[in-house]
Design a protein around this motif. Structure first.
Motif, mmCIF file in Angstrom:
data_model
loop_
_atom_site.group_PDB
_atom_site.id
_atom_site.type_symbol
_atom_site.label_atom_id
_atom_site.label_comp_id
_atom_site.label_asym_id
_atom_site.label_seq_id
_atom_site.Cartn_x
_atom_site.Cartn_y
_atom_site.Cartn_z
ATOM 1 N N LEU A 122 0.823 -1.206 0.000
ATOM 2 C CA LEU A 122 0.000 0.000 0.000
ATOM 3 C C LEU A 122 0.862 1.265 0.000
ATOM 4 N N LEU A 123 2.053 1.180 0.577
ATOM 5 C CA LEU A 123 2.961 2.322 0.485
ATOM 6 C C LEU A 123 3.384 2.538 -0.965
ATOM 7 N N ALA A 124 3.551 1.454 -1.714
ATOM 8 C CA ALA A 124 3.862 1.577 -3.137
ATOM 9 C C ALA A 124 2.701 2.232 -3.891
ATOM 10 N N VAL A 125 1.463 1.894 -3.505
ATOM 11 C CA VAL A 125 0.292 2.549 -4.102
ATOM 12 C C VAL A 125 0.326 4.045 -3.798
ATOM 13 N N GLN A 126 0.574 4.372 -2.543
ATOM 14 C CA GLN A 126 0.638 5.782 -2.131
ATOM 15 C C GLN A 126 1.722 6.528 -2.896
ATOM 16 N N ASP A 127 2.892 5.908 -3.042
ATOM 17 C CA ASP A 127 3.976 6.545 -3.807
ATOM 18 C C ASP A 127 3.546 6.789 -5.245
ATOM 19 N N TRP A 128 2.828 5.810 -5.836
ATOM 20 C CA TRP A 128 2.372 5.973 -7.225
ATOM 21 C C TRP A 128 1.418 7.161 -7.331
ATOM 22 N N VAL A 129 0.477 7.266 -6.393
ATOM 23 C CA VAL A 129 -0.474 8.377 -6.408
ATOM 24 C C VAL A 129 0.263 9.708 -6.332
ATOM 25 N N GLU A 130 1.223 9.808 -5.426
ATOM 26 C CA GLU A 130 1.932 11.074 -5.224
ATOM 27 C C GLU A 130 2.862 11.393 -6.390
ATOM 28 N N GLU A 131 3.515 10.375 -6.942
ATOM 29 C CA GLU A 131 4.479 10.624 -8.020
ATOM 30 C C GLU A 131 3.812 10.924 -9.348
ATOM 31 N N THR A 132 2.647 10.334 -9.594
ATOM 32 C CA THR A 132 1.971 10.545 -10.880
ATOM 33 C C THR A 132 1.023 11.731 -10.849
ATOM 34 N N VAL A 231 -2.490 -11.690 -3.026
ATOM 35 C CA VAL A 231 -2.895 -11.343 -1.664
ATOM 36 C C VAL A 231 -4.393 -11.613 -1.540
ATOM 37 N N TYR A 232 -4.806 -12.137 -0.402
ATOM 38 C CA TYR A 232 -6.211 -12.396 -0.126
ATOM 39 C C TYR A 232 -6.800 -11.230 0.669
ATOM 40 N N PHE A 233 -8.061 -10.947 0.398
ATOM 41 C CA PHE A 233 -8.747 -9.808 1.025
ATOM 42 C C PHE A 233 -10.181 -10.205 1.336
ATOM 43 N N LEU A 234 -10.688 -9.715 2.452
ATOM 44 C CA LEU A 234 -12.067 -9.996 2.844
ATOM 45 C C LEU A 234 -12.873 -8.718 2.932
ATOM 46 N N HIS A 235 -13.985 -8.682 2.210
ATOM 47 C CA HIS A 235 -14.982 -7.629 2.370
ATOM 48 C C HIS A 235 -16.153 -8.257 3.099
ATOM 49 N N ALA A 236 -16.143 -8.138 4.409
ATOM 50 C CA ALA A 236 -17.155 -8.805 5.224
ATOM 51 C C ALA A 236 -18.529 -8.185 5.056
ATOM 52 N N GLY A 237 -18.615 -7.002 4.454
ATOM 53 C CA GLY A 237 -19.896 -6.360 4.256
ATOM 54 C C GLY A 237 -20.623 -6.816 3.012
ATOM 55 N N MET A 238 -20.021 -7.726 2.250
ATOM 56 C CA MET A 238 -20.679 -8.235 1.054
ATOM 57 C C MET A 238 -21.982 -8.934 1.429
ATOM 58 N N PRO A 239 -23.101 -8.613 0.759
ATOM 59 C CA PRO A 239 -24.374 -9.254 1.088
ATOM 60 C C PRO A 239 -24.269 -10.778 1.046
ATOM 61 N N GLN A 240 -24.799 -11.430 2.045
ATOM 62 C CA GLN A 240 -24.710 -12.879 2.130
ATOM 63 C C GLN A 240 -25.932 -13.503 1.473
ATOM 64 N N THR A 241 -25.954 -13.490 0.166
ATOM 65 C CA THR A 241 -27.072 -14.064 -0.570
ATOM 66 C C THR A 241 -26.551 -14.938 -1.700
ATOM 67 N N ASN A 242 -27.369 -15.860 -2.132
ATOM 68 C CA ASN A 242 -26.973 -16.699 -3.262
ATOM 69 C C ASN A 242 -26.787 -15.876 -4.518
ATOM 70 N N ALA A 243 -27.557 -14.790 -4.644
ATOM 71 C CA ALA A 243 -27.439 -13.952 -5.830
ATOM 72 C C ALA A 243 -26.046 -13.360 -5.931
ATOM 73 N N ARG A 273 -1.474 -3.067 -10.941
ATOM 74 C CA ARG A 273 -0.976 -4.218 -10.195
ATOM 75 C C ARG A 273 0.150 -3.781 -9.251
ATOM 76 N N PHE A 274 0.045 -4.143 -7.987
ATOM 77 C CA PHE A 274 1.089 -3.857 -7.001
ATOM 78 C C PHE A 274 1.421 -5.141 -6.237
#
Length: 274
Positions: A122-132, A231-243, A273-274
């Motif tokens: 994420l620091l690499a992401v931040q550097d990209w935002v600031e440098e570009t 890298v694995y990430f969890l969005h626990a707020g994702m609606p828990q439905t079959n849809a 990609r980072f």
């Protein structure tokens, strides 16, 4: 002094899972040495009940009246509190003189990796935002699956006039630009006979994310999407439905980006990609 920009953790959910997410982000902030502010409208009782001890020292930033007013006629009623909270981060960052900051949904997200590993990326992401000179870069919550920019885990620079840009938006034009296909999650995408997923842009409810996407698509903001390789990430707020599964969100909010794929689906090539 840490190079990692200040973090605003947006907090609203009250559950054991939300506490787990907040503990992860507290460990992350400690690992990268970042200053943390809680964007939160809880009273003392809720803070004492739900806030993990590891965040007890963080300052609490309530949603200000000006931010509530700014979003009132811009987003759907359901999304007004979330939109006002996000705009409050810009107001507070301006008052503190921040040049760059992170806005993170601290109560329903976490990376399934060590904070130190994620911190380097994420620091690499931040550097990209600031440098570009980009205005923002946000994690690929929905870009791959819905061509939809999101505030979930986002880095911002404070060069843009975010308040002025929002004031200039006609929400009717936003709705016309991204016609709603209804709230049924099954309409948010489709798979062909082989199971390959094809994203379909949809706006079931007009929120601030969609308005910033509109500003991006109109060329008023440079708002990019990114992902962290393997890298694995969890969005626990994702609606828990079959849809949710039918629309392509494999494992209901668990993400893994690797070798150009988000699980089995090609990552949108616009994502960094980072």
């Amino acid at each position: 002094m840490s190079r990692f920009a200040p973090i605003y953790l947006k907090v609203n959910r009250r559950s054991r899972m939300s506490q787990r997410c907040m503990r992860w982000w507290a460990a992350f902030a400690d690992a990268v040495g970042a200053e943390v502010h809680l964007l939160c409208d809880w009273g003392p009782e809720d803070l004492a009940t739900w806030l993990p001890e590891s965040l007890a020292g963080a300052s609490v930033v309530p949603t200000d009246a000006g931010s509530r007013e700014r979003v009132h006629h811009k987003v759907s009623p359901f999304w007004r509190p979330a939109g006002a909270a996000q705009m409050a981060t810009f107001a507070d960052a301006a008052e503190r003189g921040y040049q760059t900051f992170w806005a993170i949904d601290g109560d329903d997200t976490l990376f399934l990796a060590e904070p130190e590993v994620v911190g380097e990326r994420l620091l690499a992401v931040q550097d990209w935002v600031e440098e570009t000179g980009a205005d923002s870069a946000s994690l690929d919550f929905y870009q791959t699956y819905q061509n939809h920019w999101s505030f979930g885990v986002a880095c911002f620079r404070m060069e843009a006039d975010y308040v002025g840009l929002l004031e200039g938006v006609d929400p009717r034009h936003v709705a016309e630009t991204y016609p709603s296909q209804g709230a049924d999650l099954q309409t948010w995408g489709t798979r062909d006979a082989t199971g390959r997923f094809y994203p379909v842009a949809a706006v079931p409810l007009l929120n601030l994310d969609v308005i910033f996407q509109y500003l991006r698509d109109q060329g008023s903001l440079t708002a990019r999407s990114f992902y962290l390789e393997d890298v694995y990430f969890l969005h626990a707020g994702m609606p828990q439905t079959n849809a949710t599964d039918l629309s392509g969100f494999t494992l209901r909010g668990v993400y893994h980006w690797k070798n150009g794929f988000l699980w089995d689906d090609p990552i949108d090539p616009v994502c960094l990609r980072f």
